[in-house]
Design a protein around this motif. Structure first.
Motif, mmCIF file in Angstrom:
data_model
loop_
_atom_site.group_PDB
_atom_site.id
_atom_site.type_symbol
_atom_site.label_atom_id
_atom_site.label_comp_id
_atom_site.label_asym_id
_atom_site.label_seq_id
_atom_site.Cartn_x
_atom_site.Cartn_y
_atom_site.Cartn_z
ATOM 1 N N ARG A 1 0.811 -1.223 0.000
ATOM 2 C CA ARG A 1 0.000 0.000 0.000
ATOM 3 C C ARG A 1 0.844 1.273 0.000
ATOM 4 O O ARG A 1 0.669 2.151 -0.853
ATOM 5 C CB ARG A 1 -0.981 0.026 1.181
ATOM 6 C CG ARG A 1 -1.891 1.262 1.136
ATOM 7 C CD ARG A 1 -2.986 1.209 2.157
ATOM 8 N NE ARG A 1 -2.510 1.441 3.504
ATOM 9 C CZ ARG A 1 -2.351 2.649 4.057
ATOM 10 N NH1 ARG A 1 -2.592 3.739 3.337
ATOM 11 N NH2 ARG A 1 -1.942 2.773 5.296
ATOM 12 N N ASN B 1 -3.329 13.579 3.863
ATOM 13 C CA ASN B 1 -3.905 12.242 3.809
ATOM 14 C C ASN B 1 -4.355 11.770 5.184
ATOM 15 O O ASN B 1 -5.431 11.179 5.334
ATOM 16 C CB ASN B 1 -2.861 11.270 3.245
ATOM 17 C CG ASN B 1 -3.420 10.399 2.145
ATOM 18 O OD1 ASN B 1 -4.512 10.638 1.642
ATOM 19 N ND2 ASN B 1 -2.678 9.396 1.763
ATOM 20 N N CYS C 1 -8.928 -0.373 0.443
ATOM 21 C CA CYS C 1 -7.824 -1.254 0.083
ATOM 22 C C CYS C 1 -7.977 -2.549 0.870
ATOM 23 O O CYS C 1 -8.773 -2.621 1.808
ATOM 24 C CB CYS C 1 -6.485 -0.585 0.372
ATOM 25 S SG CYS C 1 -6.022 -0.573 2.119
ATOM 26 N N ASP D 1 -3.200 -4.474 3.642
ATOM 27 C CA ASP D 1 -2.380 -3.579 2.804
ATOM 28 C C ASP D 1 -1.728 -4.313 1.640
ATOM 29 O O ASP D 1 -0.726 -3.868 1.085
ATOM 30 C CB ASP D 1 -1.299 -2.863 3.624
ATOM 31 C CG ASP D 1 -1.878 -1.744 4.479
ATOM 32 O OD1 ASP D 1 -3.056 -1.396 4.279
ATOM 33 O OD2 ASP D 1 -1.157 -1.229 5.348
ATOM 34 N N ASP E 1 -5.152 8.794 -4.356
ATOM 35 C CA ASP E 1 -5.589 7.689 -3.507
ATOM 36 C C ASP E 1 -6.484 6.710 -4.253
ATOM 37 O O ASP E 1 -6.449 5.508 -3.976
ATOM 38 C CB ASP E 1 -6.306 8.244 -2.277
ATOM 39 C CG ASP E 1 -5.366 9.044 -1.393
ATOM 40 O OD1 ASP E 1 -4.328 8.503 -0.994
ATOM 41 O OD2 ASP E 1 -5.649 10.225 -1.129
ATOM 42 N N SER F 1 -5.639 2.651 -4.606
ATOM 43 C CA SER F 1 -6.637 1.624 -4.305
ATOM 44 C C SER F 1 -6.752 0.620 -5.448
ATOM 45 O O SER F 1 -6.713 -0.600 -5.240
ATOM 46 C CB SER F 1 -7.994 2.284 -4.045
ATOM 47 O OG SER F 1 -9.029 1.321 -3.995
ATOM 48 N N MET G 1 -9.056 11.373 7.378
ATOM 49 C CA MET G 1 -9.781 10.333 8.101
ATOM 50 C C MET G 1 -10.029 10.684 9.568
ATOM 51 O O MET G 1 -10.482 9.845 10.331
ATOM 52 C CB MET G 1 -9.002 9.014 8.012
ATOM 53 C CG MET G 1 -8.913 8.446 6.612
ATOM 54 S SD MET G 1 -10.538 8.006 5.943
ATOM 55 C CE MET G 1 -10.922 6.562 6.928
ATOM 56 N N ALA H 1 -10.805 -2.140 3.831
ATOM 57 C CA ALA H 1 -10.424 -1.138 4.822
ATOM 58 C C ALA H 1 -10.452 0.225 4.156
ATOM 59 O O ALA H 1 -10.120 0.353 2.967
ATOM 60 C CB ALA H 1 -9.032 -1.429 5.375
ATOM 61 N N TYR H 2 -10.859 1.268 4.898
ATOM 62 C CA TYR H 2 -10.939 2.639 4.376
ATOM 63 C C TYR H 2 -9.703 3.420 4.794
ATOM 64 O O TYR H 2 -9.417 3.544 5.986
ATOM 65 C CB TYR H 2 -12.190 3.340 4.912
ATOM 66 C CG TYR H 2 -13.474 2.889 4.279
ATOM 67 C CD1 TYR H 2 -14.107 3.667 3.316
ATOM 68 C CD2 TYR H 2 -14.060 1.682 4.634
ATOM 69 C CE1 TYR H 2 -15.292 3.250 2.726
ATOM 70 C CE2 TYR H 2 -15.248 1.249 4.051
ATOM 71 C CZ TYR H 2 -15.855 2.046 3.097
ATOM 72 O OH TYR H 2 -17.023 1.639 2.517
ATOM 73 N N VAL H 3 -8.956 3.999 3.763
ATOM 74 C CA VAL H 3 -7.701 4.686 4.120
ATOM 75 C C VAL H 3 -7.359 5.967 3.340
ATOM 76 O O VAL H 3 -6.158 6.218 3.157
ATOM 77 C CB VAL H 3 -6.521 3.683 3.971
ATOM 78 C CG1 VAL H 3 -6.517 2.627 5.014
ATOM 79 C CG2 VAL H 3 -6.467 3.096 2.565
ATOM 80 N N ARG I 1 -7.459 -5.255 3.655
ATOM 81 C CA ARG I 1 -7.200 -4.970 5.065
ATOM 82 C C ARG I 1 -5.737 -5.173 5.467
ATOM 83 O O ARG I 1 -5.226 -4.505 6.365
ATOM 84 C CB ARG I 1 -8.114 -5.838 5.960
ATOM 85 C CG ARG I 1 -8.049 -5.471 7.423
ATOM 86 C CD ARG I 1 -9.152 -6.142 8.222
ATOM 87 N NE ARG I 1 -10.463 -5.638 7.876
ATOM 88 C CZ ARG I 1 -10.980 -4.482 8.297
ATOM 89 N NH1 ARG I 1 -10.264 -3.696 9.086
ATOM 90 N NH2 ARG I 1 -12.184 -4.111 7.932
#
Length: 505
Positions: A179, A215, A485, A489, A308, A312, A219, A479-481, A487
């Motif tokens: 990731r 970045n 993506c 990575d 981003d 993804s 979140m 997963a939200y990042v 979970r």
């Protein structure tokens, strides 16, 4: 004289009564807006369900989707940080939102607290003629000639980073997550494609640090106070825009000399200079859209939109190719018939067009795992979403492009790139359900660029490497990042598949 403690104790019942009254009013207002639509019947004062959203975004949105589906309405409600929200699962209702972005309907925000983060005058928030005029100015940045220029830049950066991955100590035996590596590769790609030679040395290092601040802040809760991630992100955006504005000004100077464009901002400044010259010839003031400061802001919009989301898609491409070896085999066969790493040449624009199956894989990756799953809007006025429900003014509305991707398509839960091949043409038959690039007046203007980038990465990654995912429980869960993506990575073991890397010097 009474002590402060004594006074506080005497006043405490009144304070509690006033607090209880406001909590009661807040609950009544929430239930009045919610009506009979699915959603929690009780919410925490002010915070609502923000804690569960921040703690586990995947479960939060899955629950919203389940409620929207089970009711048959196609949407559900909730309450976050003092704001009433509506989650939309239905494709038809999502289109209704996308097609009604105007002052008296919906305002695209891109992020629930985007105006605080990006500023008021941003491409995302433009509407009507002003927005149309800006898109017209942006269009020359994505012509076949421009895209061909970007293709070369993209490949140089992709190859540079892929080589660093395989040269790392962990390569060949130990699994490592992709990731952050993909994010760094995409950031450098975006920098080179968008502003090319105008960002160098210390400016580039500072740019990367500020983009990381941005970045992280995306979140976090919108606490705009010193020391909080959201404040750091907001200040970082201001610095990033100023840096990009300097790049735009430097590009104008170069384009005035009649040199050939080498990056996106050069193509943009060529057109801007023609517009400025035409305005001056007619004795008019040049449009504000030609100012370097404003263009710097729009360049940041491009960066945010591509960075981003692209990361993804690259991660899900590796994940899905690993779990679908028959698809991987077909990609390798197609690419090998067109391009070889040992040819010491880059993939040409014509060769890229010939990779039809690889492009179908890229499109299916984006459908199956839409990077930006939700596209937040704010209701500028009360809006009749259905015959029986009107969205109240001020509501944050979340059309789910992820949910639309699993509606309409044949066997939609299956990863099947053939749906985008000429024989089936599901991209045309079910076009309304393919919303990963948006719809309506704010549909992504750079989608061809994004597709090209993913195809180039898939072609090079699969040709250069043998790879294997390290599988663990839940590794492929979302997963939200902040885009989605795997979970874990995307942990992989890499080894060189070909005899050597391309020599392009």
């Amino acid at each position: 004289m009474e002590s402060l403690v004594t006074v506080f104790v005497r006043l405490l019942p009144y304070i509690l009564s006033i607090a209880a009254f406001f909590i009661f009013i807040e609950q009544i207002n929430y239930l009045k807006k919610k009506r009979s639509v699915p959603g929690p019947n009780l919410v925490l004062p002010f915070f609502g369900n923000a804690i569960s959203l921040v703690r586990d975004p995947t479960s939060f949105w899955d629950l919203q989707s389940t409620m929207a589906k089970s009711s048959g309405l196609g949407f559900s409600t909730n309450y976050i940080i003092g704001r009433f929200i509506v989650f939309i699962r239905s494709t038809e209702l999502s289109h209704k939102v996308f097609n009604n972005v105007r002052p008296d309907a919906f305002h695209l925000v891109g992020h629930p607290f985007g105006k605080k983060l990006f500023g008021e005058h941003n491409l995302i928030y433009m509407m009507g003629q002003e927005h149309k005029d800006l898109r017209r100015r942006i269009a020359p940045n994505f012509t076949p000639k421009a895209l061909s220029t970007y293709t070369e830049l993209q490949q140089h950066i992709i190859l540079k980073h892929l080589k660093s991955w395989v040269d790392s100590p962990d390569s060949g035996s130990n699994p490592f997550p992709l990731r952050l590596l993909c994010r760094d590769m995409n950031l450098e790609t975006s920098q080179n494609v968008f502003v090319g030679p105008y960002l160098s040395g210390e400016s580039r290092k500072r740019f990367e640090i500020d983009y990381n601040f941005f970045n992280v802040g995306l979140m976090k809760l919108p606490v705009d106070l010193p020391g909080f991630a959201f404040r750091n992100a907001r200040l970082a955006v201001s610095r990033l825009v100023k840096t990009l504005a300097v790049c735009a000004e430097d590009s104008k100077t170069k384009m005035k000399l009649g040199e050939e464009p080498t990056c996106l901002v050069d193509f943009w400044m060529q057109d801007a200079l023609r517009e400025i010259a035409a305005a001056e010839d007619s004795g008019e003031k040049p449009s504000s859209h030609t100012s370097s400061t404003e263009i710097g802001g729009h360049l940041f919009d491009f960066l945010f939109a591509s960075q981003d989301a692209s990361t993804s898609s690259l991660l899900w491409a590796v994940t899905l190719l690993d779990s679908h070896p028959e698809v991987l085999s077909r990609v390798r066969e197609e690419v090998a018939g067109i391009w070889s790493p040992e040819s010491d040449k880059l993939i040409t624009a014509e060769e890229l067009r010939q990779m039809r199956y690889t492009e179908a894989v890229a499109r299916e990756v984006i459908r199956y795992r839409a990077p930006a799953t939700l596209v937040p809007h704010i209701a500028g006025e009360d809006f009749p979403l259905t015959e029986t429900y009107t969205i109240p003014k001020g509501t944050i509305v979340f059309p789910s492009v992820y949910e639309s991707s699993f509606q309409g398509f044949i066997d939609a839960d299956r990863f099947d790139p053939d749906r985008f091949m000429e024989q089936r043409q599901e991209d045309r038959v079910y076009k309304k359900n393919y919303l990963a690039f948006g719809a309506g007046p704010h549909q992504c203007v750079g989608q061809r660029y994004a597709i090209n980038h993913l195809v180039l990465f898939i072609a090079m990654f699969t040709s250069l490497f043998d790879f294997k995912r390290e599988r663990s429980d839940g590794c492929d869960e979302i997963a939200y990042v902040p885009t989605i993506c795997p979970r874990d990575d995307c942990k992989v073991v890499l080894s060189l598949r070909c005899r050597r890397f391309p020599c392009l010097s």
